[in-house]
Write a protein that holds these residues in place. Structure first.
Motif, short mmCIF file in Angstrom:
data_model
loop_
_atom_site.label_atom_id
_atom_site.label_comp_id
_atom_site.label_asym_id
_atom_site.label_seq_id
_atom_site.Cartn_x
_atom_site.Cartn_y
_atom_site.Cartn_z
N ARG A 62 0.82 -1.21 0.00
CA ARG A 62 0.00 0.00 0.00
C ARG A 62 0.86 1.26 0.00
N MET A 63 1.94 1.25 0.75
CA MET A 63 2.82 2.44 0.78
C MET A 63 3.52 2.64 -0.56
N GLU A 64 3.99 1.55 -1.17
CA GLU A 64 4.68 1.64 -2.46
C GLU A 64 3.77 2.20 -3.55
N ARG A 65 2.48 1.96 -3.45
CA ARG A 65 1.53 2.39 -4.48
C ARG A 65 0.74 3.64 -4.06
N GLN A 66 1.25 4.34 -3.06
CA GLN A 66 0.63 5.58 -2.55
C GLN A 66 -0.84 5.39 -2.15
N LEU A 67 -1.17 4.21 -1.62
CA LEU A 67 -2.51 3.96 -1.11
C LEU A 67 -2.60 4.28 0.37
N MET A 68 -1.46 4.63 0.95
CA MET A 68 -1.40 5.12 2.32
C MET A 68 -0.11 5.91 2.47
N ALA A 69 -0.04 6.73 3.49
CA ALA A 69 1.15 7.56 3.71
C ALA A 69 2.36 6.68 4.03
N GLN A 70 3.52 7.12 3.57
CA GLN A 70 4.76 6.42 3.88
C GLN A 70 5.05 6.56 5.37
N GLU A 71 5.29 5.46 6.01
CA GLU A 71 5.62 5.43 7.43
C GLU A 71 6.76 4.44 7.62
N PRO A 72 7.70 4.73 8.52
CA PRO A 72 8.73 3.73 8.82
C PRO A 72 8.08 2.49 9.42
N LEU A 73 8.55 1.33 9.01
CA LEU A 73 7.97 0.08 9.52
C LEU A 73 8.12 -0.03 11.03
N GLU A 74 9.17 0.56 11.57
CA GLU A 74 9.35 0.54 13.01
C GLU A 74 8.18 1.25 13.71
N LYS A 75 7.73 2.35 13.12
CA LYS A 75 6.63 3.11 13.70
C LYS A 75 5.30 2.36 13.61
N LEU A 76 5.19 1.45 12.65
CA LEU A 76 3.99 0.65 12.47
C LEU A 76 4.03 -0.65 13.29
N GLY A 77 5.12 -0.85 14.04
CA GLY A 77 5.22 -2.02 14.91
C GLY A 77 5.90 -3.22 14.29
N PHE A 78 6.64 -3.00 13.18
CA PHE A 78 7.30 -4.12 12.52
C PHE A 78 8.82 -4.02 12.58
N GLY A 79 9.36 -3.29 13.53
CA GLY A 79 10.81 -3.10 13.64
C GLY A 79 11.56 -4.40 13.78
N ASP A 80 10.98 -5.37 14.46
CA ASP A 80 11.64 -6.65 14.66
C ASP A 80 11.60 -7.55 13.43
N LEU A 81 10.82 -7.20 12.42
CA LEU A 81 10.71 -8.03 11.21
C LEU A 81 11.55 -7.51 10.05
N ILE A 82 12.22 -6.38 10.25
CA ILE A 82 13.01 -5.79 9.16
C ILE A 82 14.32 -6.54 9.04
N ASP A 83 14.65 -6.95 7.80
CA ASP A 83 15.87 -7.73 7.54
C ASP A 83 17.11 -6.92 7.93
N GLY A 84 17.98 -7.56 8.71
CA GLY A 84 19.25 -6.96 9.06
C GLY A 84 19.20 -5.87 10.10
N LYS A 85 18.06 -5.61 10.67
CA LYS A 85 17.94 -4.57 11.69
C LYS A 85 17.34 -5.17 12.94
N SER A 86 17.76 -4.67 14.07
CA SER A 86 17.17 -5.10 15.32
C SER A 86 16.07 -4.13 15.71
N GLU A 87 15.33 -4.48 16.73
CA GLU A 87 14.22 -3.65 17.17
C GLU A 87 14.72 -2.33 17.78
N LYS A 88 15.96 -2.30 18.24
CA LYS A 88 16.50 -1.10 18.88
C LYS A 88 16.91 -0.03 17.90
N ASN A 89 17.09 -0.37 16.61
CA ASN A 89 17.52 0.63 15.60
C ASN A 89 16.47 1.64 15.34
#
Length: 89
Positions: A62-89
Motif C-alpha cells: 500500500r505504501m509503495e503504491r501511494q494507497l497510504m502515507a509512507q511510514e517507517p515500519l518501526e513506527k507501524l510495529g514491525f521493527g523486529d521483522l526488518i531484515d538486518g535490523k534489530s528492534e533497537k535501531n
C-alpha cells in the motif's frame, strides 16, 4: 425540524483520522497481499500475531503504491521483522 431534543448537550465536533484517509484499492494492486493475509488469519483462527509478516507485506504494498502515507515500519510495529535490523535501531 429537529429529530431529537438534546438540552444541554455539547455539539459533536468531527475530526479527521490521525493518519489521514485510507484510500480503497480500486485497481486491486495489493489484492494478492490482502488475500494472503486473510488466508493466514483463517488458518490461524484469526490470531493476527501469527500473521505479522503478511500484514507487513500488505502495508508495504500500500505504501509503495501511494494507497497510504509512507511510514517507517518501526513506527507501524514491525521493527523486529526488518531484515538486518534489530528492534533497537
Amino acid at each position: 425540524m429537529s429529530t431529537a431534543m438534546n438540552f444541554g448537550s455539547k455539539s459533536f465536533q468531527p475530526r479527521p483520522p490521525d493518519k489521514g484517509s485510507f484510500p480503497l484499492d480500486h485497481f486491486g494492486e495489493c489484492k494478492s497481499f490482502k488475500e494472503k493475509f486473510m488466508k493466514c488469519l483463517r488458518e490461524n483462527n484469526s490470531e493476527n500475531a501469527l500473521c505479522r509478516n503478511e500484514s507487513k507485506e500488505y502495508l508495504e504494498c500500500r505504501m509503495e503504491r501511494q494507497l497510504m502515507a509512507q511510514e517507517p515500519l518501526e513506527k507501524l510495529g514491525f521493527g523486529d521483522l526488518i531484515d538486518g535490523k534489530s528492534e533497537k535501531n
